[in-house]
Design an enzyme around this catalytic site. Sequence first.
Site, mmCIF file in Angstrom:
data_model
loop_
_atom_site.group_PDB
_atom_site.id
_atom_site.type_symbol
_atom_site.label_atom_id
_atom_site.label_comp_id
_atom_site.label_asym_id
_atom_site.label_seq_id
_atom_site.Cartn_x
_atom_site.Cartn_y
_atom_site.Cartn_z
ATOM 1 N N GLN A 1 5.841 -30.630 -12.756
ATOM 2 C CA GLN A 1 4.493 -31.160 -12.499
ATOM 3 C C GLN A 1 3.515 -30.546 -13.484
ATOM 4 O O GLN A 1 2.352 -30.904 -13.497
ATOM 5 C CB GLN A 1 4.040 -30.792 -11.084
ATOM 6 C CG GLN A 1 4.957 -31.266 -9.989
ATOM 7 C CD GLN A 1 4.484 -30.743 -8.637
ATOM 8 O OE1 GLN A 1 3.622 -31.334 -7.995
ATOM 9 N NE2 GLN A 1 5.027 -29.628 -8.202
ATOM 10 N N HIS B 1 3.333 -35.299 -14.507
ATOM 11 C CA HIS B 1 1.865 -35.371 -14.581
ATOM 12 C C HIS B 1 1.344 -35.272 -16.002
ATOM 13 O O HIS B 1 0.178 -34.949 -16.226
ATOM 14 C CB HIS B 1 1.250 -34.280 -13.690
ATOM 15 C CG HIS B 1 1.568 -34.468 -12.236
ATOM 16 N ND1 HIS B 1 1.538 -33.453 -11.310
ATOM 17 C CD2 HIS B 1 1.927 -35.577 -11.541
ATOM 18 C CE1 HIS B 1 1.865 -33.928 -10.114
ATOM 19 N NE2 HIS B 1 2.111 -35.216 -10.231
ATOM 20 N N ARG C 1 -4.233 -24.185 -6.211
ATOM 21 C CA ARG C 1 -4.591 -23.946 -4.817
ATOM 22 C C ARG C 1 -4.672 -22.488 -4.399
ATOM 23 O O ARG C 1 -5.115 -22.185 -3.294
ATOM 24 C CB ARG C 1 -3.631 -24.719 -3.897
ATOM 25 C CG ARG C 1 -3.871 -26.214 -4.017
ATOM 26 C CD ARG C 1 -2.908 -27.054 -3.228
ATOM 27 N NE ARG C 1 -3.212 -28.470 -3.462
ATOM 28 C CZ ARG C 1 -2.883 -29.117 -4.546
ATOM 29 N NH1 ARG C 1 -2.207 -28.516 -5.515
ATOM 30 N NH2 ARG C 1 -3.211 -30.398 -4.694
ATOM 31 N N ASN D 1 8.674 -19.724 -3.769
ATOM 32 C CA ASN D 1 7.200 -19.813 -3.747
ATOM 33 C C ASN D 1 6.658 -18.656 -2.918
ATOM 34 O O ASN D 1 7.272 -18.291 -1.915
ATOM 35 C CB ASN D 1 6.758 -21.153 -3.131
ATOM 36 C CG ASN D 1 5.385 -21.560 -3.584
ATOM 37 O OD1 ASN D 1 5.139 -21.688 -4.784
ATOM 38 N ND2 ASN D 1 4.467 -21.756 -2.662
HETATM 39 P P1 NAD Z 1 -0.321 -25.690 -6.646
HETATM 40 O O1 NAD Z 1 -1.436 -24.922 -7.233
HETATM 41 O O2 NAD Z 1 -0.619 -26.658 -5.569
HETATM 42 O O3 NAD Z 1 0.763 -24.677 -6.037
HETATM 43 C C1 NAD Z 1 1.211 -23.561 -6.755
HETATM 44 C C2 NAD Z 1 2.002 -22.695 -5.769
HETATM 45 O O4 NAD Z 1 2.580 -21.618 -6.493
HETATM 46 C C3 NAD Z 1 1.130 -22.100 -4.667
HETATM 47 O O5 NAD Z 1 1.761 -22.322 -3.420
HETATM 48 C C4 NAD Z 1 1.076 -20.602 -5.014
HETATM 49 O O6 NAD Z 1 1.008 -19.781 -3.878
HETATM 50 C C5 NAD Z 1 2.393 -20.420 -5.761
HETATM 51 N N1 NAD Z 1 2.384 -19.328 -6.752
HETATM 52 C C6 NAD Z 1 1.436 -19.055 -7.689
HETATM 53 N N2 NAD Z 1 1.823 -18.028 -8.471
HETATM 54 C C7 NAD Z 1 3.043 -17.637 -8.011
HETATM 55 C C8 NAD Z 1 3.948 -16.621 -8.403
HETATM 56 N N3 NAD Z 1 3.713 -15.815 -9.442
HETATM 57 N N4 NAD Z 1 5.114 -16.492 -7.706
HETATM 58 C C9 NAD Z 1 5.388 -17.302 -6.651
HETATM 59 N N5 NAD Z 1 4.572 -18.302 -6.244
HETATM 60 C C10 NAD Z 1 3.406 -18.470 -6.925
HETATM 61 O O7 NAD Z 1 0.468 -26.340 -7.833
HETATM 62 P P2 NAD Z 1 1.445 -27.618 -7.865
HETATM 63 O O8 NAD Z 1 2.262 -27.706 -6.633
HETATM 64 O O9 NAD Z 1 2.099 -27.567 -9.198
HETATM 65 O O10 NAD Z 1 0.472 -28.882 -7.828
HETATM 66 C C11 NAD Z 1 -0.727 -28.916 -8.477
HETATM 67 C C12 NAD Z 1 -0.877 -29.855 -9.665
HETATM 68 O O11 NAD Z 1 -1.645 -29.082 -10.563
HETATM 69 C C13 NAD Z 1 0.352 -30.199 -10.428
HETATM 70 O O12 NAD Z 1 0.531 -31.527 -10.294
HETATM 71 C C14 NAD Z 1 0.037 -29.878 -11.896
HETATM 72 O O13 NAD Z 1 -0.043 -31.078 -12.625
HETATM 73 C C15 NAD Z 1 -1.331 -29.298 -11.920
HETATM 74 N N6 NAD Z 1 -1.504 -27.981 -12.554
HETATM 75 C C16 NAD Z 1 -0.714 -27.593 -13.598
HETATM 76 C C17 NAD Z 1 -0.887 -26.355 -14.188
HETATM 77 C C18 NAD Z 1 0.019 -25.980 -15.337
HETATM 78 O O14 NAD Z 1 0.470 -26.860 -16.068
HETATM 79 N N7 NAD Z 1 0.319 -24.699 -15.533
HETATM 80 C C19 NAD Z 1 -1.872 -25.487 -13.712
HETATM 81 C C20 NAD Z 1 -2.684 -25.915 -12.640
HETATM 82 C C21 NAD Z 1 -2.498 -27.172 -12.079
#
Ligand code: NAD
Length: 253
Positions: free
Chosen positions: A106, A126, A41, A225
């Site tokens: 997640q 997930h 996001r 966050n």
């Molecule tokens: P999300 O993208 O909705 O939220 C991520 C949050 O982390 C955001 O609010 C962002 O502002 C914050 N953020 C990003 N980098 C940061 C940092 N360095 N320090 C502090 N905050 C930081 O992700 P979500 O809540 O995990 O939900 C999305 C779904 O996407 C999950 O269910 C997951 O399965 C999937 N996903 C996983 C990966 C992965 O495995 N790395 C990557 C992308 C999406």
Amino acid sequence: MIATDLRSGVEQLGDMIAEASTIVPFTGAGISTECGIPDFRSPGGLWSRNRPIPFDEFVASPDARDEAWRRRFAMEPTFAAAKPGRGHRALAALYRAGKIPAIVTQNIDNLHQASGFAAEHVVELHGNTTYARCIGCGKAYDLAWAKLRFEETGGAPDCAVCDEPVKTATISFGQAMPEDAMRRATELAQHCDLFIAIGSSLVVWPAAGFPMMARNCGARLVIINNEPTEQDDIADLVIRHDIGETLGPFVGN
Ligand code: NAD
């Protein structure tokens, strides 16, 4: 309460960690952005580039399956190169110290296992994108097999046993949540005294219910966050800073 600055947030978190006997971390995509894996996001995140493919569309449409696999192969250099970041390593240190019985995530990137958590202590809500499964019989496949099939046939792979579609071992929108992982995450949330939500926008349900559940069962709740979440109001401590900067001091040697 929102920490006034990073230093006071780290100090308060350190006190809470010292006072806790059972800590359950709950991680989202934000913990892996410093490892080069984009979140969903944030600006430039995966959703700004690709609309997610829901499960029913994957099942019904060969074109959607081809597209899903093309996207996955395109991400492979990113996933393959990613190494655990400071957040992963700090949590692994607390796990080795016996403070963390298991982690709820997640994320699908396998980086908690790579940081030193035993696979049975990573509760993946997930799924995991580093391997694949048949959606019919559940047979597991490695990605190299899927890639070879894709190159040979020009399309998404089907199961060698039952001929049903093979998909990365992740949970797509519209797909049933894994029962065992949900049960274990519930038990962990209900029986910890400190629950730390890290790098999640807390908008994807039912996963986003666990911080609230832990709080309602008596745990202290910390949210780390870099942007506000809808559950900041119920948290004992909110650290609105970079995850690597916040958890770096807990990495140890
Ligand atoms: P999300 O993208 O909705 O939220 C991520 C949050 O982390 C955001 O609010 C962002 O502002 C914050 N953020 C990003 N980098 C940061 C940092 N360095 N320090 C502090 N905050 C930081 O992700 P979500 O809540 O995990 O939900 C999305 C779904 O996407 C999950 O269910 C997951 O399965 C999937 N996903 C996983 C990966 C992965 O495995 N790395 C990557 C992308 C999406």
